[in-house]
Design a protein around this motif. Structure first.
Motif, PDB file in Angstrom:
ATOM      1  N   ALA A  98       0.844  -1.204   0.000  1.00  0.00           N
ATOM      2  CA  ALA A  98       0.000   0.000   0.000  1.00  0.00           C
ATOM      3  C   ALA A  98       0.877   1.251   0.000  1.00  0.00           C
ATOM      4  CB  ALA A  98      -0.898  -0.004   1.239  1.00  0.00           C
ATOM      5  N   ARG A  99       0.448   2.263  -0.757  1.00  0.00           N
ATOM      6  CA  ARG A  99       1.264   3.473  -0.863  1.00  0.00           C
ATOM      7  C   ARG A  99       0.411   4.617  -1.381  1.00  0.00           C
ATOM      8  NH1 ARG A  99       0.889   0.451  -4.830  1.00  0.00           N
ATOM      9  NH2 ARG A  99       1.251   1.025  -6.980  1.00  0.00           N
ATOM     10  N   VAL A 100       1.001   5.806  -1.318  1.00  0.00           N
ATOM     11  CA  VAL A 100       0.336   6.994  -1.836  1.00  0.00           C
ATOM     12  C   VAL A 100       0.445   6.993  -3.355  1.00  0.00           C
ATOM     13  CG1 VAL A 100       0.449   9.512  -1.945  1.00  0.00           C
ATOM     14  CG2 VAL A 100       0.751   8.358   0.232  1.00  0.00           C
ATOM     15  N   VAL A 156      -9.158  14.211 -17.461  1.00  0.00           N
ATOM     16  CA  VAL A 156      -9.053  13.998 -16.011  1.00  0.00           C
ATOM     17  C   VAL A 156      -9.494  12.567 -15.699  1.00  0.00           C
ATOM     18  CG1 VAL A 156      -9.887  14.701 -13.734  1.00  0.00           C
ATOM     19  CG2 VAL A 156      -9.501  16.427 -15.507  1.00  0.00           C
ATOM     20  N   LEU A 157      -8.653  11.838 -14.962  1.00  0.00           N
ATOM     21  CA  LEU A 157      -8.983  10.461 -14.613  1.00  0.00           C
ATOM     22  C   LEU A 157      -9.981  10.430 -13.460  1.00  0.00           C
ATOM     23  CD1 LEU A 157      -5.469   8.754 -14.688  1.00  0.00           C
ATOM     24  CD2 LEU A 157      -7.360   8.307 -16.246  1.00  0.00           C
ATOM     25  N   PRO A 158     -10.948   9.502 -13.497  1.00  0.00           N
ATOM     26  CA  PRO A 158     -11.879   9.375 -12.369  1.00  0.00           C
ATOM     27  C   PRO A 158     -11.150   8.930 -11.103  1.00  0.00           C
ATOM     28  CG  PRO A 158     -12.151   7.547 -13.916  1.00  0.00           C
ATOM     29  CD  PRO A 158     -11.216   8.528 -14.562  1.00  0.00           C
ATOM     30  N   TYR A 159     -11.657   9.337  -9.949  1.00  0.00           N
ATOM     31  CA  TYR A 159     -11.124   8.982  -8.631  1.00  0.00           C
ATOM     32  C   TYR A 159      -9.720   9.518  -8.374  1.00  0.00           C
ATOM     33  CZ  TYR A 159     -14.941   5.629  -9.127  1.00  0.00           C
ATOM     34  OH  TYR A 159     -16.155   5.056  -9.360  1.00  0.00           O
ATOM     35  N   SER A 160      -9.243  10.415  -9.226  1.00  0.00           N
ATOM     36  CA  SER A 160      -7.894  10.966  -9.054  1.00  0.00           C
ATOM     37  C   SER A 160      -7.946  12.240  -8.220  1.00  0.00           C
ATOM     38  CB  SER A 160      -7.271  11.266 -10.421  1.00  0.00           C
ATOM     39  OG  SER A 160      -8.003  12.292 -11.075  1.00  0.00           O
ATOM     40  N   LEU A 161      -6.756  12.731  -7.849  1.00  0.00           N
ATOM     41  CA  LEU A 161      -6.664  13.980  -7.104  1.00  0.00           C
ATOM     42  C   LEU A 161      -7.241  15.128  -7.921  1.00  0.00           C
ATOM     43  CD1 LEU A 161      -5.660  15.534  -4.617  1.00  0.00           C
ATOM     44  CD2 LEU A 161      -3.409  15.662  -5.691  1.00  0.00           C
ATOM     45  N   ALA A 162      -6.956  15.142  -9.228  1.00  0.00           N
ATOM     46  CA  ALA A 162      -7.488  16.186 -10.112  1.00  0.00           C
ATOM     47  C   ALA A 162      -9.016  16.139 -10.152  1.00  0.00           C
ATOM     48  CB  ALA A 162      -6.922  16.019 -11.516  1.00  0.00           C
ATOM     49  N   HIS A 163      -9.564  14.922 -10.123  1.00  0.00           N
ATOM     50  CA  HIS A 163     -11.024  14.748 -10.129  1.00  0.00           C
ATOM     51  C   HIS A 163     -11.639  15.287  -8.836  1.00  0.00           C
ATOM     52  CE1 HIS A 163     -14.811  12.320  -9.761  1.00  0.00           C
ATOM     53  NE2 HIS A 163     -14.915  12.693 -11.020  1.00  0.00           N
ATOM     54  N   LYS A 164     -10.962  15.037  -7.706  1.00  0.00           N
ATOM     55  CA  LYS A 164     -11.449  15.553  -6.419  1.00  0.00           C
ATOM     56  C   LYS A 164     -11.437  17.074  -6.393  1.00  0.00           C
ATOM     57  CE  LYS A 164     -10.040  11.632  -3.535  1.00  0.00           C
ATOM     58  NZ  LYS A 164      -9.132  11.196  -2.447  1.00  0.00           N
ATOM     59  N   LYS A 211      -4.401  15.871  -0.233  1.00  0.00           N
ATOM     60  CA  LYS A 211      -4.534  14.533   0.333  1.00  0.00           C
ATOM     61  C   LYS A 211      -4.598  13.555  -0.827  1.00  0.00           C
ATOM     62  CE  LYS A 211      -6.739  15.594   4.754  1.00  0.00           C
ATOM     63  NZ  LYS A 211      -7.917  15.375   5.622  1.00  0.00           N
ATOM     64  N   PRO A 212      -3.454  13.085  -1.292  1.00  0.00           N
ATOM     65  CA  PRO A 212      -3.439  12.199  -2.463  1.00  0.00           C
ATOM     66  C   PRO A 212      -4.137  10.873  -2.187  1.00  0.00           C
ATOM     67  CG  PRO A 212      -1.267  12.295  -1.436  1.00  0.00           C
ATOM     68  CD  PRO A 212      -2.109  13.318  -0.742  1.00  0.00           C
ATOM     69  N   ASN A 213      -4.567  10.216  -3.249  1.00  0.00           N
ATOM     70  CA  ASN A 213      -5.210   8.909  -3.130  1.00  0.00           C
ATOM     71  C   ASN A 213      -4.237   7.865  -2.595  1.00  0.00           C
ATOM     72  OD1 ASN A 213      -7.903   9.282  -4.045  1.00  0.00           O
ATOM     73  ND2 ASN A 213      -7.143   9.518  -6.123  1.00  0.00           N
ATOM     74  N   VAL A 214      -4.806   6.843  -1.970  1.00  0.00           N
ATOM     75  CA  VAL A 214      -4.017   5.713  -1.478  1.00  0.00           C
ATOM     76  C   VAL A 214      -4.319   4.491  -2.334  1.00  0.00           C
ATOM     77  CG1 VAL A 214      -3.629   4.149   0.466  1.00  0.00           C
ATOM     78  CG2 VAL A 214      -3.961   6.599   0.878  1.00  0.00           C
ATOM     79  N   VAL A 215      -3.274   3.858  -2.837  1.00  0.00           N
ATOM     80  CA  VAL A 215      -3.440   2.586  -3.551  1.00  0.00           C
ATOM     81  C   VAL A 215      -3.358   1.483  -2.501  1.00  0.00           C
ATOM     82  CG1 VAL A 215      -2.580   1.070  -5.355  1.00  0.00           C
ATOM     83  CG2 VAL A 215      -2.299   3.536  -5.581  1.00  0.00           C
ATOM     84  N   PRO A 216      -4.422   0.720  -2.286  1.00  0.00           N
ATOM     85  CA  PRO A 216      -4.389  -0.316  -1.247  1.00  0.00           C
ATOM     86  C   PRO A 216      -3.406  -1.433  -1.576  1.00  0.00           C
ATOM     87  CG  PRO A 216      -6.376  -0.520  -2.557  1.00  0.00           C
ATOM     88  CD  PRO A 216      -5.700   0.752  -3.003  1.00  0.00           C
ATOM     89  N   GLU A 217      -3.031  -2.146  -0.535  1.00  0.00           N
ATOM     90  CA  GLU A 217      -2.147  -3.303  -0.707  1.00  0.00           C
ATOM     91  C   GLU A 217      -2.869  -4.364  -1.531  1.00  0.00           C
ATOM     92  OE1 GLU A 217       0.279  -4.878   2.748  1.00  0.00           O
ATOM     93  OE2 GLU A 217      -1.187  -6.491   2.515  1.00  0.00           O
ATOM     94  N   LEU A 218      -2.146  -4.967  -2.468  1.00  0.00           N
ATOM     95  CA  LEU A 218      -2.768  -5.992  -3.304  1.00  0.00           C
ATOM     96  C   LEU A 218      -1.759  -7.087  -3.641  1.00  0.00           C
ATOM     97  CD1 LEU A 218      -1.972  -5.846  -6.661  1.00  0.00           C
ATOM     98  CD2 LEU A 218      -2.878  -3.560  -6.270  1.00  0.00           C
ATOM     99  N   SER A 219      -2.293  -8.218  -3.965  1.00  0.00           N
ATOM    100  CA  SER A 219      -1.462  -9.314  -4.481  1.00  0.00           C
ATOM    101  C   SER A 219      -2.276 -10.056  -5.528  1.00  0.00           C
ATOM    102  CB  SER A 219      -1.032 -10.267  -3.359  1.00  0.00           C
ATOM    103  OG  SER A 219      -2.156 -10.905  -2.797  1.00  0.00           O
ATOM    104  N   LYS A 269      -3.463   6.075   5.639  1.00  0.00           N
ATOM    105  CA  LYS A 269      -3.990   7.405   5.947  1.00  0.00           C
ATOM    106  C   LYS A 269      -3.597   7.839   7.357  1.00  0.00           C
ATOM    107  CE  LYS A 269      -7.860   7.742   2.730  1.00  0.00           C
ATOM    108  NZ  LYS A 269      -9.326   7.827   2.551  1.00  0.00           N
ATOM    109  N   GLU A 270      -3.583   6.886   8.302  1.00  0.00           N
ATOM    110  CA  GLU A 270      -3.138   7.205   9.657  1.00  0.00           C
ATOM    111  C   GLU A 270      -1.675   7.632   9.658  1.00  0.00           C
ATOM    112  OE1 GLU A 270      -3.954   3.831  12.075  1.00  0.00           O
ATOM    113  OE2 GLU A 270      -6.138   4.007  11.866  1.00  0.00           O
ATOM    114  N   ASN A 271      -0.857   6.900   8.887  1.00  0.00           N
ATOM    115  CA  ASN A 271       0.560   7.265   8.784  1.00  0.00           C
ATOM    116  C   ASN A 271       0.725   8.634   8.127  1.00  0.00           C
ATOM    117  OD1 ASN A 271       1.390   4.880   9.966  1.00  0.00           O
ATOM    118  ND2 ASN A 271       1.617   3.804   8.023  1.00  0.00           N
ATOM    119  N   LEU A 272      -0.129   8.920   7.124  1.00  0.00           N
ATOM    120  CA  LEU A 272      -0.065  10.217   6.459  1.00  0.00           C
ATOM    121  C   LEU A 272      -0.444  11.344   7.410  1.00  0.00           C
ATOM    122  CD1 LEU A 272      -1.628   9.453   2.955  1.00  0.00           C
ATOM    123  CD2 LEU A 272       0.748   9.993   3.453  1.00  0.00           C
ATOM    124  N   GLU A 273      -1.419  11.067   8.287  1.00  0.00           N
ATOM    125  CA  GLU A 273      -1.813  12.078   9.273  1.00  0.00           C
ATOM    126  C   GLU A 273      -0.643  12.390  10.203  1.00  0.00           C
ATOM    127  OE1 GLU A 273      -4.503  13.901   9.637  1.00  0.00           O
ATOM    128  OE2 GLU A 273      -5.442  13.058   7.848  1.00  0.00           O
TER     129      GLU A 273
END
Length: 532
Positions: free
Chosen positions: A209-211, A235-243, A302-310, A476-480
């Motif tokens: 997981a990362r920013v 503009v990509l959906p769900y992106s910072l620019a979209h927000k 507040k940039p988006n977070v990409v969740p951890e995935l495998s 997000k907690e770490n970002l805070e």
């Protein structure tokens, strides 16, 4: 005397029972954990040691067990289940000079240090020996030995798992909207192609997981309005620019209150530089022209977070189905970008549907791609109707058949396209059988051409795609925390830049109150009547 002896005997019996209970309790705990150690390696006749620097997003002080690590005698105790580890490999001579808080003197830098992120799924009562090595210039970790071994250690020393060992058997596989489903299957095919092309031994990957560093816009290659504006193309959906509510066609004229000035940088780079200088939680200010009307967009960085995935490819192969170690394999930039964007969309979809899930499991078997792979707009001629092709999907059957953009499809398997049957005719393609002949008549360069071939649709690979939604809140907690640290850093800078006579000091130095800058002194000429 006999009474005393009897009491001592009774006491000893109680002690033995108590010790037996402790031993039984320890053994019971042992069934819930495994041991892990790293084997030291040699490169260029120099010894290298490896250690865990972070476990489940929590940093580990490496110096606590420094000498045991150097002697190759340190073991980690892991609860049965899944763990996320960041593993570092150091030259032993440099690691020996490591000090408290993981500090090393500047004169010993740069350190030839390698880092690898991995997901580990361990079974209780096992002992794992891991070896850190470099494969094709990329750091990698492999299991050198996996054997049975009792784990007898106090529970407080065991590193807790993120999920149960067999939790994937309990996960519910939730259906996706058709558009997301199709994009995911196409993307996994491209990822599988990359694995095969690079001849990667494992058909699995793990991404921490990362920013998300992408702003989510594409900017015109040229400055607009005599070098005074950046034009937004998409503009990509769900992106910072979209927000921030940026829109295609916007002309950005100000960033952070500063006027856009054309320079040697690419227009997109000027936008990136602005965002790169922002700290987490800092205000974003964008001035722009939209339909020749000035607008001001304000938001918080507040940039988006990409969740951890495998993911696990080729589920039919038992060789890969029970991977203990899944580690980061770097994907090409384009693939990683698309994977990040799609994962953010998947996580937003599940959260919008109020699925109370920590993990999302998407398991798919091999299947045929029933879509032909082209998109078109209806064109009405005096005597008939056609479909003008405006998009051909990469690696699709349409591409294999020879269709091109701007071709006009007139008939499919002898069935002419009309206003009434256009949808039915297109749907008939999905009912074709493998190897069945297909013919499509098209207009190309004012000539009628018939394209004929066997129906050989693309095969979708089987895969398992696991998304850790809980990791979003952890990041997000770490970002805070980072944001708060940045605010304290700015505050301390203000304190240092404030003349000492204007600083506020706390009379009770042990009080928990945070220092603050005092207001400016009153004007000596003003009256002391409480007014400002």
């Amino acid at each position: 005397m006999n009474t005393v002896f009897k009491r001592m005997k009774k006491c000893c019996n109680v002690t033995l029972i108590f010790m037996s209970l402790i031993m039984f309790s320890t053994i019971a705990k042992a069934t819930q954990c495994s041991t892990l150690e790293f084997v030291s390696t040699k490169k260029n006749n120099e010894v290298y040691v490896a250690m865990i620097s972070a476990h489940n997003d929590q940093a580990i002080e490496k110096t606590d067990n420094k000498y045991d690590i150097l002697d190759g005698e340190h073991s980690y105790y892991l609860e049965e289940g899944m763990h996320t580890l960041i593993v570092e490999q150091w030259p032993a001579k440099k690691f020996r000079r490591l000090r408290k808080n993981n500090r090393i003197s500047k004169k010993y830098l740069p350190v030839d240090k390698s880092t690898q992120i991995l997901s580990l799924n361990v079974t209780a009562g096992r002992h794992y020996q891991l070896e850190f090595f470099k494969d094709k210039q990329e750091p990698s970790i492999r299991i050198k030995n996996d054997s049975a071994q009792l784990c007898s250690i106090d529970k407080n020393e065991v590193l807790a798992a993120k999920a149960d060992h067999n939790f994937t058997d309990k996960l519910e596989d939730i259906n996706l909207p058709s558009s997301l489903e199709y994009r995911l299957r196409k993307l996994m095919n491209r990822i599988a192609k990359f694995h095969n092309f690079e001849k990667i031994e494992t058909q699995s990957n793990f991404i921490h997981a990362r920013v998300n560093a992408y702003i989510g816009t594409s900017i015109d290659n040229e400055y607009k309005d005599n070098g005074k504006a950046l034009k937004v193309l998409s503009v990509l959906p769900y992106s910072l620019a979209h927000k921030l509510q940026l829109m295609s066609g916007d002309k950005i004229t100000h960033l952070g209150g500063k006027v856009i000035e054309a320079d040697k940088r690419h227009p997109n780079q000027q936008l990136n530089d602005y965002f790169n200088e922002l700290q987490l939680g800092e205000e974003i200010e964008i001035g722009l022209l939209r339909n020749n009307i000035s607008k001001q967009l304000v938001g918080t960085y507040k940039p988006n977070v990409v969740p951890e995935l495998s993911y696990q490819l080729d589920l039919s192969s038992s060789k890969h189905s029970q991977s203990i170690v899944k580690q980061l394999k770097r994907l090409p930039i384009e693939l990683q970008f698309e994977l990040d964007q799609l994962t953010i969309e998947l996580s937003n979809y599940y959260r919008s549907k109020n699925h109370n899930l920590e993990y999302v499991n998407i398991a798919r078997n091999k299947a045929l791609d029933k879509r032909i792979g082209f998109s078109g707009n209806k064109i009405v001629f005096p005597d008939n109707v056609g479909l003008k092709v405006y998009e051909i999907e990469e690696n699709s059957f349409a591409e294999y058949l020879g269709l091109k953009v701007n071709d006009v499809v007139m008939s499919i398997n002898g069935e002419e396209i009309t206003t009434d049957n256009i949808e039915q005719t297109l749907n008939s393609l999905s009912s074709l059988k493998l190897g069945e002949e297909i013919s499509i008549s098209i207009f190309r360069n004012e000539k009628l051409i018939t394209l004929t071939n066997e129906y050989l649709p693309q095969v979708f690979v089987g895969f398992n795609f696991l998304v850790n939604l809980k990791s979003i809140s952890v990041v997000k907690e770490n970002l805070e925390l980072i944001g708060n640290n940045n605010k304290w850093h700015e505050f301390n800078e203000k304190i240092r830049n404030t003349p000492r006579k204007y600083r506020w000091t706390n009379p009770n130095r042990n009080a928990p109150d945070r220092p603050r800058v005092s207001p400016a002194p009153r004007n000596p000429s003003s009256s002391n009547n409480g007014t400002k």
